[in-house]
Design an enzyme around this catalytic site. Structure first.
Site, short mmCIF file in Angstrom:
data_model
loop_
_atom_site.label_atom_id
_atom_site.label_comp_id
_atom_site.label_asym_id
_atom_site.label_seq_id
_atom_site.Cartn_x
_atom_site.Cartn_y
_atom_site.Cartn_z
N LYS A 191 -2.25 1.64 -49.35
CA LYS A 191 -1.85 2.34 -50.56
C LYS A 191 -2.51 1.66 -51.74
O LYS A 191 -2.51 0.44 -51.84
CB LYS A 191 -0.32 2.32 -50.72
CG LYS A 191 0.17 3.04 -51.96
CD LYS A 191 1.68 2.99 -52.10
CE LYS A 191 2.20 1.65 -52.48
NZ LYS A 191 1.89 1.20 -53.85
N GLU A 194 -2.72 1.73 -56.02
CA GLU A 194 -2.17 2.20 -57.29
C GLU A 194 -3.32 2.56 -58.22
O GLU A 194 -4.31 1.83 -58.29
CB GLU A 194 -1.32 1.10 -57.93
CG GLU A 194 -0.08 0.76 -57.15
CD GLU A 194 0.80 -0.29 -57.83
OE1 GLU A 194 0.42 -0.80 -58.90
OE2 GLU A 194 1.87 -0.59 -57.29
N GLU A 239 5.82 8.05 -58.70
CA GLU A 239 6.99 7.24 -59.02
C GLU A 239 7.33 7.37 -60.49
O GLU A 239 6.50 7.13 -61.36
CB GLU A 239 6.74 5.77 -58.68
CG GLU A 239 7.94 4.89 -58.92
CD GLU A 239 7.80 3.47 -58.38
OE1 GLU A 239 8.69 2.66 -58.68
OE2 GLU A 239 6.82 3.19 -57.68
#
Length: 186
Positions: A19, A21, A88
């Site tokens: 993952k 960001e 998020e």
């Protein structure tokens, strides 16, 4: 470097994907990583590794311009080959737009509303493992934190009053062996 690190992470962590960001600025890395055969997930909105640069743990994409950037970032990550994108703390309607526009990747919501392909909730928040702080988007499904805290309190109390350990909680030595040990020490 990103491809090498992703491959190393996959091998050493034994995970199924990585993952990253970030949005447009990470698209080239996502593309390289996925072209190397490594599944990659994007992460937009509140990105914890960059939280201080984003002004703390706050809702992201509150203005039309900020929301448009997140939407553009999501498209760039999808086009680069991300199989999923975690949103998020993004406004629910922004998450819905991204989900509706997604053609070949899953959109996961963490505090970004119900209109994503899936939901994520942090394990520690689900089970109250950090009781001094509960994010707004969290829901407690069990109080493991309370169980742990009460267990720790009981442990301290029993150690302090010498109720723990009992003979069943430790190991001894036979009397004759201990007597022999004392002779050896003299």
């Amino acid at each position: 470097s990103a491809i090498r690190n992703a491959g190393r992470f996959m091998a050493e962590a034994g995970c199924d994907a990585i993952k990253l960001e970030g949005g447009v600025e990470m698209a080239d890395r996502i593309r390289g990583i996925t072209n190397a055969g490594i599944p990659a997930m994007g992460h937009l909105g509140l990105t914890p590794q960059s939280a201080s640069a984003l002004g703390g743990f706050r809702l992201q994409g509150k203005t039309a311009a900020a929301a448009k950037k997140i939407i553009d970032d999501a498209k760039a990550l999808e086009d680069a080959g991300a199989y999923a994108i975690l949103l998020e703390m993004v406004p629910d309607r922004v998450c819905q737009i991204i989900t509706e526009r997604a053609e070949k990747c899953f959109i996961i919501s963490l505090g970004s509303g119900p209109n994503a392909h899936g939901q994520l909730l942090i394990y520690h928040d689900m089970f109250n493992l950090f009781p001094r702080f509960k994010p707004r988007m969290a829901k407690t499904f069990g109080d493991a934190g309370g169980v742990i805290l009460n267990g720790l309190r009981q442990y301290v109390a029993e150690v302090s009053t010498r109720q723990f350990p009992q003979t069943e909680n430790y190991f001894g030595i036979k009397d004759e062996e201990f007597d022999e040990l004392k002779k050896l020490l003299d």
